[in-house]
Design an enzyme around this catalytic site. Sequence first.
Site, mmCIF file in Angstrom:
data_model
loop_
_atom_site.group_PDB
_atom_site.id
_atom_site.type_symbol
_atom_site.label_atom_id
_atom_site.label_comp_id
_atom_site.label_asym_id
_atom_site.label_seq_id
_atom_site.Cartn_x
_atom_site.Cartn_y
_atom_site.Cartn_z
ATOM 1 N N VAL A 135 63.865 36.663 24.308
ATOM 2 C CA VAL A 135 64.592 38.026 23.928
ATOM 3 C C VAL A 135 66.026 37.577 24.560
ATOM 4 O O VAL A 135 66.260 37.206 25.593
ATOM 5 C CB VAL A 135 64.121 39.087 24.690
ATOM 6 N N ASP B 61 54.163 48.898 44.843
ATOM 7 C CA ASP B 61 52.958 49.814 44.793
ATOM 8 C C ASP B 61 52.088 49.873 45.854
ATOM 9 O O ASP B 61 51.135 50.686 46.180
ATOM 10 C CB ASP B 61 52.209 49.422 43.424
ATOM 11 N N ASP C 247 50.427 47.337 40.227
ATOM 12 C CA ASP C 247 50.089 45.567 40.148
ATOM 13 C C ASP C 247 50.985 45.308 40.946
ATOM 14 O O ASP C 247 50.834 44.110 40.983
ATOM 15 C CB ASP C 247 50.287 45.379 38.553
ATOM 16 N N CYS D 7 11.059 48.728 54.107
ATOM 17 C CA CYS D 7 11.265 50.109 54.141
ATOM 18 C C CYS D 7 12.675 50.468 54.717
ATOM 19 O O CYS D 7 13.346 49.514 55.478
ATOM 20 C CB CYS D 7 10.228 51.095 54.640
ATOM 21 N N ASP E 59 51.947 53.161 37.791
ATOM 22 C CA ASP E 59 53.021 52.394 37.622
ATOM 23 C C ASP E 59 53.146 52.250 35.937
ATOM 24 O O ASP E 59 52.175 52.485 35.316
ATOM 25 C CB ASP E 59 53.106 51.041 38.346
ATOM 26 N N CYS F 272 12.629 49.607 58.341
ATOM 27 C CA CYS F 272 12.992 48.139 58.764
ATOM 28 C C CYS F 272 14.547 47.869 58.731
ATOM 29 O O CYS F 272 14.908 47.039 59.763
ATOM 30 C CB CYS F 272 12.142 47.269 57.642
#
Length: 648
Positions: free
Chosen positions: A450, A539, A535, A12, A437, A15
């Site tokens: 790219v 931050d 992330d 309980c 963010d 306890c």
Amino acid sequence: MKKTLPVIGMACSACSANVEKKLNSINGINEAAVNLVGRTASIDYDPSQVSLEEIKKQISDIGYDLVIDEQRSVEEIEAIESKLLNRKTIMAWVFAAMVMCLSMGLVNVGGSDAANQLALIVSLASIIVCGKQFYVNAFKQLRHKTATMDTLVTLSTSIAFLFSSYNTFWGGTTWGSHGIEWHTYFDAVTMIIAFVLTGRVLEEKAKNSTSASLRQLMGMSPKTARVVSKKQPVEGETEPQLVPISTIEKGDIVEVRAGEKIPVDGEVTWASSFMTDDAAYVDESMITGEPTPAVKRAGSRVMAGSIPSQGRLRMRAREIGESTALAQIIAMVQQAQNSKAPVQRLVDKAASVFVPVVATLSVITVALWLLIGGMSALPQAIMSGVAVLVVACPCAMGLATPTALMVGIGQAAKKQILIKDATALERLRKVDTLITDKTGTLTIPNQAIVDFTNADQLSLDERETLKPNARQAIDDLRNMGISTILMSGDKDDAVAHWAKEAGVDSYYSKVLPTDKENMVRQLQAAGKTVAMMGDGINDTQALALADVSIAIGTGTDVAMDVAQVTLMGDDLQNLPTAVHMSRDTVKMIWQNLFWAFIYNILCLPLAAGVMKLFGVDFLITPMWASALMAMSSVSVVLNSLRLKYKKY
């Protein structure tokens, strides 16, 4: 040093409160928290001042067992305890049935005197065989001036047994000669023991269901691994050997085949599948939530618990044992489930004084019956006092918060939402403003090649891609009353573009880490409850200051260390899901506490016999009191389990 150790014998909240109080009183222990449902103690201690063996001894002195032997698995110990409890419960019902047959005259043993004497013997057997632990624990607790549910059971059964034993031999001469009706109550003794044990059996089964999510995470760790070589480069097709995972060391080369669990964190040295000669496909969904298998080639990182869905690979062990990502996730979930919500600390304080208060109410009940009815009311007075001792159960109050927390945090973990502690879970439901963010949090940088030499001419959709379900997540948060603010160090047109794509309420560009921190301060000063989601290292200032800090699992370790909530994977729909889970879990806690308190408020006066003062012949007997006590605890646990079946 910090350790989370199993505690055997808690029944309980009184306890768990006693164990926690004892642990915090031991020199060398800086802080300790005990979880009744998880049956664990989280201990922050100094090994130079106190050993685990000494801590175990002191806990044993108050009637409980701290498991420090790593050679004995908790599952094995709990299985043994469970079998013993089941056996005792069956025996208790056998003894109770025998006494009921004797007390009701269903068995002819040569008159009422002989029946009472035989019932005395059977009741004594029930106390010794089935209820011994109640008495042993109560005696140990008395020595340390503490009390628990064991104390109430011991008091109630002892009083009923001793009074019935006296009546068996001297009831006729003492009461009968004065015209006072007398009875024996051996049936109450055996029924109390049987019902209390039955309640504990049902509680254990229900408690095991609350920790099913954690056991599922633990089940992701394999027991064995195929070791190719020990810290040496692979030469040719060496046949791997199957060994226990505990024998793996950093630098070992391990082979994992399709359908097998990756045993440790590491780096792929070789991979192959039927689709390609230089790659394998690994299912990481249980950890990251990503449904598509990840392509793994030489040099790729792999995590323990993930499973190659196609092909096979060989890997060099980099992190083993408790250092793996899976082990840290399990530890975080376990720590969160063991933590206490602020409301639980109030309940613990109430539980610590609950047993002495109930014992006092029992004495007052007996005194009032004698005051109103005189000595002729003594049998009724004693039975009402016993009923008060039995029906007042601190178990339900103690189980109300931790059962809901364990289910809620466990279910969140299954959905790749890691919640660091109960306080974070409770705060999350109050959030009304989210600062987020951009890059890596709301959007994913594209991995395609790219030409950045003409960066100004690039399409914004080429710099990065909106994360899955980001727009839906923002819309859901708005419908839940949570406003959203995008803050990014990126240029104006990029931030404006992605703010529109995501549907946030407002945005700020070219911001510094201090700007994010200042925004959190301003909103908090205005009375807002602020969550910060990010992330990266930039931050962390805002994350540390926010009311609730949320990190992305694919982000930096620093951000995840600071954060109270971590969203594994890139599906932002998990954010509104986390808020829903927080609200449902806290709602469940208050439901449980309400019914636990209502139970005691209603049952205590009925057990004391207050209805007879109004001319209503209704009284909760000790036998029914024990049944009600058992069911109150079980009902709280079962109510918490409803969280497992909610759809998010």
